[in-house]
Design a protein around this motif. Structure first.
Motif: not given
Length: 273
Positions: A55-60, A25-35, A45-51
């Motif tokens: 809040t993780m947004i992944a694009t593909g 939860n050290r990234l709790e409250g943060k939003i990560a956008l991963i291209s 990376i998306a899996k780690r950030f979400q863990a």
């Protein structure tokens, strides 16, 4: 090993569970956008950030891999979102540079003056214009402001829909108070300040037609037939190849009193209709 008096103390690293707790939860409250966050390293990376609480947004760019990623256990939580992004070719830096240089020279601005107004160095602007450097979004915004245009001016790629009118696609329209019919020869988008219209004059018009317009000045070029143009009470006969240029504020009217249809290109600025 640390010796203090008669007691030996062994310094041990924290347990793996304690280590995990310290990072949870050290990234709790943060939003990560991963291209590219649906496969490979991006997905890891998306899996780690979400863990770690983000809040993780992944694009593909691949719909199939995107749908597959959604079914992963780590991606099923409410804090995971997926977006499809269409891949487009990179806009070459030369495209930016050519447009910037052409507009700057048309405005008669020096490199030094434009660079200062844009908040960048003169050598950097020179490199951008020569296609040797790619500006950041902030730099491009500064250049656009300095030249009095929107960023979109440099980004937009030429397209037929924006610049070309095909003859087979012309569509004529009419007004209730005139026998003439009209077809636009120019596109009105993009803030352009000139409009051209193809006008049909049917044979044996009964009298001059006064066309209200929002233009400041007008130009009329007869492509076929014969047109009688009346300005301030005086009539001028325009035949094929003849033209007239006049202020829109003048009392005016036009007609075709011949037995054949006439065609003319009617141009005005800023707009005719």
């Amino acid at each position: 090993m640390v010796r203090t008096g008669l007691v030996d103390h062994v310094l041990q690293p924290p347990s793996s569970q304690a280590y995990k707790r310290s990072r949870t939860n050290r990234l709790e409250g943060k939003i990560a956008l991963i291209s590219g966050g649906t496969t490979g390293m991006g997905a890891a990376i998306a899996k780690r950030f979400q863990a770690e609480g983000a809040t993780m947004i992944a694009t593909g760019a691949n719909p199939e891999t995107l749908e597959k990623a959604k079914k992963e256990p780590w991606a099923s939580k409410s804090t995971s979102f997926f977006m499809f992004t269409e891949m487009k070719k990179n806009i070459p830096s030369a495209q930016f540079g050519g447009k910037i240089r052409a507009l700057r020279q048309r405005l008669k601005l020096t490199l030094d003056c434009t660079a200062r107004a844009a908040g960048i160095s003169k050598p950097f602007l020179s490199q951008i214009e020569r296609g040797l450097a790619m500006p950041s979004i902030a730099s491009l915004k500064g250049i656009a402001d300095a030249l009095g245009v929107a960023v979109q001016y440099f980004v937009d790629a030429p397209s037929e829909q924006k610049f070309v009118c095909r003859g087979e696609e012309l569509s004529f329209f009419e007004f209730a108070d005139t026998a003439n019919s009209f077809a636009r020869l120019t596109h009105k988008s993009g803030g352009r300040r000139l409009e051209a219209v193809l006008v049909r004059f049917p044979p044996y018009q009964s009298g001059p037609a006064d066309m209200p317009t929002s233009a400041d000045e007008e130009f009329l070029y007869v492509t076929s037939g014969e047109i009688s143009l009346t300005l301030e009470g005086k009539t001028f006969v325009l035949k094929t190849g003849d033209s007239a240029h006049y202020q829109s504020t003048l009392p005016q009217g036009w007609l075709n009193n011949q037995s054949t249809e006439a065609l003319a290109i009617w141009v005005g600025t800023p707009n005719l209709l």
